[in-house]
Design an enzyme around this catalytic site. Structure first.
Site, PDB file in Angstrom:
ATOM      1  N   GLU A  81      21.189  90.953 -37.209  1.00  0.00           N
ATOM      2  CA  GLU A  81      22.609  91.142 -36.926  1.00  0.00           C
ATOM      3  C   GLU A  81      22.828  91.896 -35.613  1.00  0.00           C
ATOM      4  O   GLU A  81      22.295  92.998 -35.426  1.00  0.00           O
ATOM      5  CB  GLU A  81      23.291  91.896 -38.070  1.00  0.00           C
ATOM      6  CG  GLU A  81      24.789  92.039 -37.862  1.00  0.00           C
ATOM      7  CD  GLU A  81      25.510  92.563 -39.086  1.00  0.00           C
ATOM      8  OE1 GLU A  81      26.615  93.104 -38.924  1.00  0.00           O
ATOM      9  OE2 GLU A  81      24.982  92.424 -40.200  1.00  0.00           O
ATOM     10  N   LYS A 260      28.101  97.959 -47.198  1.00  0.00           N
ATOM     11  CA  LYS A 260      27.337  96.955 -46.468  1.00  0.00           C
ATOM     12  C   LYS A 260      26.906  97.514 -45.122  1.00  0.00           C
ATOM     13  O   LYS A 260      25.780  97.289 -44.656  1.00  0.00           O
ATOM     14  CB  LYS A 260      28.177  95.691 -46.284  1.00  0.00           C
ATOM     15  CG  LYS A 260      27.410  94.515 -45.674  1.00  0.00           C
ATOM     16  CD  LYS A 260      27.475  94.484 -44.162  1.00  0.00           C
ATOM     17  CE  LYS A 260      26.712  93.284 -43.609  1.00  0.00           C
ATOM     18  NZ  LYS A 260      26.688  93.275 -42.124  1.00  0.00           N
ATOM     19  N   ASP A 276      10.817  96.483 -51.091  1.00  0.00           N
ATOM     20  CA  ASP A 276      11.657  95.515 -51.786  1.00  0.00           C
ATOM     21  C   ASP A 276      13.125  95.865 -51.569  1.00  0.00           C
ATOM     22  O   ASP A 276      13.692  96.688 -52.285  1.00  0.00           O
ATOM     23  CB  ASP A 276      11.306  95.525 -53.282  1.00  0.00           C
ATOM     24  CG  ASP A 276      12.010  94.421 -54.058  1.00  0.00           C
ATOM     25  OD1 ASP A 276      12.961  93.815 -53.526  1.00  0.00           O
ATOM     26  OD2 ASP A 276      11.610  94.177 -55.213  1.00  0.00           O
ATOM     27  N   HIS A 375      30.825  93.969 -31.020  1.00  0.00           N
ATOM     28  CA  HIS A 375      30.306  92.725 -31.591  1.00  0.00           C
ATOM     29  C   HIS A 375      30.469  91.540 -30.645  1.00  0.00           C
ATOM     30  O   HIS A 375      29.613  90.661 -30.595  1.00  0.00           O
ATOM     31  CB  HIS A 375      31.034  92.410 -32.913  1.00  0.00           C
ATOM     32  CG  HIS A 375      30.395  93.041 -34.102  1.00  0.00           C
ATOM     33  ND1 HIS A 375      29.322  92.490 -34.748  1.00  0.00           N
ATOM     34  CD2 HIS A 375      30.676  94.184 -34.773  1.00  0.00           C
ATOM     35  CE1 HIS A 375      28.971  93.253 -35.770  1.00  0.00           C
ATOM     36  NE2 HIS A 375      29.779  94.289 -35.803  1.00  0.00           N
TER      37      HIS A 375
END
Length: 420
Positions: A81, A260, A276, A375
């Site tokens: 990302e 998130k 994991d 972004h």
């Protein structure tokens, strides 16, 4: 680790960055070769999963100069990302100037459970199990004696009556391993005796990924002068960051995106170190709604008297440095080398700190310039590459794309055609 100059690191080529790390003794020649090849051998991959037909590569990046509990670390991050690594690095720089991150390991124990059913007298079964606690703990340790030799092993047993089930829980010190196989072996070893003691039946015996006995807290304080040179603007920004934190406590739609953002950092380091990430996310999201309402995992408070904004993040982090596929993937081995081969407790401290750094950067951007300002430049770069731009054409094409009304692949292709 000693302090290293990172000036201009973002402007270097990948090869120059690798050379910088090697010249500062952060990478061995062997690790440098591994990262240059950026591949997991197919023969190794075939031993790690079933039906293997290839491997998938992701960017392996570095967020330098994290000060955690007085020491400096350079954190490997695996993420696709845009802006994530840049945001983490920016936050780490500001937080370091204010004293860095402080962390606390609450405990480091994994939990396993045996779910029993068809029990006619749960109260008597419960008491029988507690009376036999010491014997059951010994039985669990006998099922996995190697962990006991390393200083770990089963620590406690307790029971909970939940509707049709009597659930027996076992806490285990798994040392440097995440311990799934270890705990599962112990739980299955207890089943025959538990069925006899309770006159019930076992539905399943397995580790839980809700690792409430492996909590880690990271905290930081940022001086207002590092939010903005304008005192009034810094004051307003600190207030808005506190409000944004409060919003994530009351609105699950915002809390989900808030968390998130935290996991943009957490997952990147968890993945880089061969852990994991699915287990970590599952446990953390359960922890986020422990009171029945899904909430943001971090909290920020503006201390007007001290002229500081203070952040805190607590996560269940059953992280490992040994076991599983950690030693099989050469890039993962290199990641641990970059970190200085820290132990599992320290790695958990670093992951929590990175999550808080990522959260700080996101809240600062959201409450000031907006998230899109950073972004869009990176999105334009991705479009340029997708359009087929050569390395030397990318800067010019990105600049032109950012001036266009519609930022999409078709526009990128049209502009590239004019450049070619």
């Amino acid at each position: 680790m000693t302090s290293i100059s990172w000036t201009g690191f973002s402007k270097k080529t990948p090869q120059e960055r690798l050379e910088h790390l090697q010249s500062n003794a952060l990478l061995s020649p062997e690790d440098k070769t591994i990262l240059e090849s950026a591949s997991l051998p197919l023969a190794t991959a075939n031993q790690m999963a079933e039906h293997v037909i290839g491997t998938l590569s992701l960017p392996f990046a570095l967020a330098p100069d994290f000060q955690v509990d007085g020491s400096i670390y350079h954190l490997p991050m695996v993420t696709e990302e845009p802006s994530v690594v840049a945001a983490a690095s920016f936050a780490a720089k500001l937080i370091k100037r204010s004293g860095g991150f402080k962390t606390h390991i609450h405990q480091r124990l994994m939990i396993g459970q045996v779910a029993l059913y068809d029990i006619s007298d749960k109260d008597n079964a419960h008491q029988t199990i507690l009376t036999a606690k010491e014997n059951l703990i010994n039985m669990a340790n006998q099922a996995h004696p190697s962990i006991v030799k390393r200083g770990g092993g089963a620590r406690d047993i307790w029971c909970e009556d939940k509707e049709d089930f009597l659930i027996v829980y076992l806490s285990v010190d798994t040392q440097e391993a995440m311990g799934a196989n270890m705990v599962n072996t112990m739980m299955e070893a207890l089943v025959p005796d538990l069925e006899i003691m309770t006159q019930g039946k076992s539905l399943m015996a397995i580790l839980s990924n809700y690792a409430t006995e492996s909590l880690v807290t990271a905290e930081c304080t940022v001086d207002l002068r590092f939010l903005s040179r304008d005192k009034d603007q810094a004051h307003r920004l600190a207030q808005k960051m506190e409000l944004a934190s409060q919003l994530a406590q009351v609105d699950p739609y915002r809390a989900t995106t808030h968390n998130k953002g935290i996991f943009n950092g957490v997952d990147a380091l968890v993945l880089a170190t061969g852990n994991d990430w699915r287990a970590i996310e599952a446990g953390a999201h359960a922890y986020a709604c422990q009171d029945g309402h899904y909430r943001g995992l971090s909290q920020w408070h503006y201390d007007q008297e001290a002229q500081k904004i203070k952040g805190k993040l607590t996560l269940p982090l059953p992280i490992a440095t040994k076991g599983g596929s950690i030693g099989l993937n050469p890039s993962v081995v290199a990641a641990h080398d970059i970190l200085g081969n820290v132990n599992a407790r320290t790695l958990a401290r670093l992951i929590a700190s990175l999550g808080l750094a990522q959260n700080f950067a996101a809240l600062k951007a959201l409450t000031s310039t907006g998230i899109q300002s950073g972004h869009m430049k990176l999105q334009a770069k991705s479009l340029a590459l997708l359009a087929g731009a050569k390395e030397e054409q990318v800067p010019t094409l990105v600049k032109q794309l950012l001036q266009e009304k519609h930022l999409n692949l078709e526009t990128a292709k049209q502009l590239l055609a004019k450049l070619s």
